[in-house]
Write an enzyme that holds these catalytic residues in place. Structure first.
Site, short mmCIF file in Angstrom:
data_model
loop_
_atom_site.label_atom_id
_atom_site.label_comp_id
_atom_site.label_asym_id
_atom_site.label_seq_id
_atom_site.Cartn_x
_atom_site.Cartn_y
_atom_site.Cartn_z
N LYS A 127 0.87 -1.19 0.00
CA LYS A 127 0.00 0.00 0.00
C LYS A 127 0.89 1.22 0.00
CE LYS A 127 -4.43 1.00 0.19
NZ LYS A 127 -5.59 0.19 -0.24
N GLY A 166 -5.61 2.74 -7.31
CA GLY A 166 -6.32 3.80 -6.60
C GLY A 166 -6.71 3.42 -5.19
N ASP A 167 -7.07 4.41 -4.42
CA ASP A 167 -7.68 4.27 -3.09
C ASP A 167 -8.29 5.65 -2.81
OD1 ASP A 167 -7.79 2.27 -0.66
OD2 ASP A 167 -7.35 4.19 0.25
N THR A 210 -15.14 -2.56 -7.16
CA THR A 210 -15.19 -2.71 -5.71
C THR A 210 -16.63 -2.67 -5.21
OG1 THR A 210 -13.07 -1.57 -5.63
CG2 THR A 210 -14.17 -1.95 -3.54
N ASN A 241 -15.80 6.39 -5.12
CA ASN A 241 -15.82 5.28 -6.09
C ASN A 241 -16.56 4.05 -5.56
OD1 ASN A 241 -14.09 2.58 -6.85
ND2 ASN A 241 -14.55 3.85 -8.62
#
Ligand code: NDP
Ligand code: 2IT
Length: 446
Positions: A127, A166-167, A210, A241
Site C-alpha cells: 500500500k 487507486g484508493d 469494488t 468510487n
C-alpha cells in the site's frame, strides 16, 4: 487470546510500532482469529511465519516537493509499504488524504496481504500514499504532485515487482498522471499501475469493481442465510468510487438506498437516492454531498458523519473510511433493525462495533473479503496487460462474480472448519492466512 506464541508476537508488534493504533488494531484482530489455526499447526510456529508476517518486507518514505499555482514550493510526505510478496508481486492502492501517515499505510498494507490471498489470484500485499490533499487543488497542482510522487516511486515499483492502484483520493485522473510519469522516466509501457484509463491499458469494469464486488459478496452471504437485497432498505456511507457503484448494484438487485455521505455530512432521501445526481456532483463537478439536498426537495442534509448510522435500515454498507462505525453507532443500527453490515471501506468498524455485530447475530461481511473485488479486478487488468488483450465488460464482470462467490465460500468453509460457523471475519482471516503461510514456509526463512 491464550496462545503464548501469538501473545508474544503481538507484544513485539506493540513495542515496535508505537503511535500506530490502526496498524495494531488490524494485527490484533487477525492474530485473535488465527488462534485455532496456530494451535493445530506447530510447523508454522517453528517456521516463524507469524513473526515474519507482521513485519513489512520493505517500507519506503520519501519527500514529495511540488510547486503550487502561486509559485510556492510545497512539500508532502510519500509512502510505499511493500508488505508481503510470498504469493505474488506487491499489489495495493495509493491513498491521498491529509490523515495519511505510516501507521495508516501499514494497516492497509497488512489487510491487503490477506485480501489479495482471498482473491484466488497471485498477488502479494502493499500500500502507498501521501498526506497530500487533492481536495480544492487545480488539475495542474494534482498533476505536478503526482509527477513528483512518481519520480521517486518509480525507483521501487514495476509490473513484476509492485503494482499500485487507486484508493481514497486516487482515481482515474491521478492514476493517469502517475502512469504518464512512470512511462516517461522508465521508457516502458507496462502494466505498472491498475485502474488505468481505457485508452491506455485499463480494464473494463475496474471502476465499478469494488462496489459491484461488495454487492456480489453480500448477496452470497444473504443467500446462504435465506435472505436477499430484494425490497431491503440500505444505508451507504461515502459517495466516492466504492459507494457509488455499491449504490448502483444494490439498487439493481432490488434494494432501496436511502442515504449517502461525505466527510462533511450525509443526505437522507426516503424516496431512494438519485444516483445520477450523486455521480454528477462527485465524479464530474467534485462538489460536496450537501448540494444534493438543494436540488432534491425530498432529501435532508445533516452535518457530521456518524449520524448516518441512526437512519433505520436493513443493510448497512460502510464505504468511506476506517473506524467510521463505533460501538454506539453499531448499537443504533441493531436497535433500528439492521441485520447485515458488509464493508466496502477498509476496517470501517471498530473492534467494539464488530463485537456488537457478532453478539447480536448480524451477518457481518468483513472488508478483506467483501471489498476484494476491486483488487481482484486489478489482477484481471494485470492479466490483460500481460497478454496485451482487452476483455469485454461482460467477461470481466463474470469473472468478478465468480471470484466473489469463491471468496464467500472460502470464508464460510474456513469458519466452519475451525469451529466458528457464521463468523466470516474469522473465516476470511484464516483462509487468507493459510495460503500466504504455506507459501512463506515453502520459501524458507526470507
Ligand atoms: P474515494 O476517494 O473515491 O471516496 C472516499 C469517500 O469517503 C468520499 O465520499 C469521502 O468524502 C469519504 N471519506 C474519506 N475519508 C473520510 C473521513 N476521514 N471521514 C469521513 N468520510 C471520509 O475513495 P474510495 O471510494 O476508493 O474508497 C473508500 C473506501 O474503500 C476506503 O476505505 C478505501 O480504502 C476502500 N477501498 C477502495 C477500493 C478501490 O478500489 N477504490 C478497493 C477496496 C477498498 P470526502 O469527499 O469528503 O473526502
Ligand atoms: O484497498 C484496496 O483493495 C484498494 N484500494 C484496491 C487496490 C488495487 O490494487 O486495486
Amino acid at each position: 487470546m491464550k496462545n503464548e506464541y501469538l501473545i508474544g508476537v503481538l507484544e513485539t508488534v506493540k513495542k515496535r510500532n508505537p503511535g500506530e493504533p490502526e496498524f495494531i488494531q488490524a494485527v490484533t484482530e487477525v492474530l485473535e482469529t488465527l488462534e485455532p489455526v496456530i494451535d493445530r499447526r506447530p510447523d508454522l510456529v517453528e517456521a516463524g511465519v507469524v513473526d515474519r508476517l507482521v513485519e513489512p518486507e520493505r517500507q519506503i518514505i520519501f519527500r514529495v516537493p511540488w510547486v503550487d499555482d502561486n509559485g510556492k514550493v510545497q512539500v508532502n510526505r510519500g509512502f510505499r509499504v511493500q508488505f508481503n510478496s510470498a504469493i505474488g508481486p506487491y499489489k495495493g492502492g495509493i491513498r491521498l488524504h491529509p490523515s495519511v501517515y505510516i501507521g495508516i499505510i501499514k494497516f492497509l498494507g497488512f489487510e491487503q496481504v490477506f485480501k489479495n490471498s482471498l482473491t484466488t489470484l497471485p498477488m502479494g500485499g502493499g500500500k502507498g500514499g501521501s498526506d497530500f490533499d487533492p481536495k480544492g487543488k487545480s488539475d495542474g497542482e494534482v498533476m505536478r504532485f503526482c509527477q513528483s510522487f512518481m519520480t521517486e516511486l518509480s525507483k521501487h515499483i514495476g509490473a513484476d515487482c509492485d503494482v499500485p492502484a487507486g484508493d481514497i483520493g486516487t482515481g482515474a485522473r491521478e492514476v493517469g498522471y502517475m502512469f504518464g510519469q512512470y512511462k516517461r522516466i522508465r521508457n516502458e509501457f507496462t502494466g505498472v499501475l491498475t485502474g488505468k484509463g481505457l485508452t491506455f491499458g485499463g480494464s473494463l469494469a475496474r471502476t465499478e469493481a469494488t462496489g459491484y464486488g461488495l454487492c456480489y459478496f453480500t448477496a452470497e452471504m444473504l443467500k446462504a442465510n435465506g435472505k436477499s437485497f430484494e425490497g431491503k432498505t440500505v444505508v451507504i456511507s461515502g459517495s466516492g468510487n466504492v459507494a457509488i457503484y455499491a449504490c448502483q448494484k444494490a439498487t439493481a438487485m432490488g434494494a432501496k438506498v436511502v442515504a449517502m455521505s461525505d466527510s462533511n455530512g450525509y443526505v437522507y432521501d426516503p424516496n431512494g437516492i438519485d444516483l445520477a445526481a450523486v455521480k454528477q456532483l462527485k465524479e464530474v463537478e467534485r462538489k460536496r454531498i450537501r448540494e444534493y439536498a438543494a436540488t432534491h426537495p425530498t432529501a435532508t442534509y445533516t452535518e457530521g458523519c456518524s449520524g448516518i448510522w441512526s437512519i433505520p435500515c436493513d443493510i448497512a454498507l460502510p464505504c468511506a473510511t476506517q473506524n467510521e462505525i463505533n460501538k454506539e453507532s453499531a448499537e443504533l443500527l441493531v436497535k433500528n433493525g439492521c441485520f447485515c453490515v458488509s464493508e466496502g471501506a477498509n476496517m470501517p468498524s471498530t473492534p467494539e462495533a464488530i463485537e456488537v455485530y457478532l453478539q447480536n447475530g448480524l451477518l457481518y461481511g468483513p472488508a478483506k473479503a467483501a471489498n476484494a473485488g476491486g483488487v481482484a479486478t486489478s489482477g484481471l487488468e494485470m492479466s490483460q496487460n500481460s497478454e496485451r488483450l482487452s476483455w469485454t465488460f461482460e467477461e470481466v464482470d463474470a469473472k468478478l462474480q465468480d471470484i466473489m462467490k469463491s471468496i464467500f465460500a472460502a470464508c464460510e468453509s474456513a469458519a466452519k472448519e475451525y469451529g466458528m460457523e457464521g463468523n466470516y471475519m474469522a473465516g476470511a482471516n484464516i483462509a487468507g492466512f493459510l495460503k500466504v503461510a504455506e507459501a512463506m514456509k515453502a520459501q524458507g526463512c526470507v
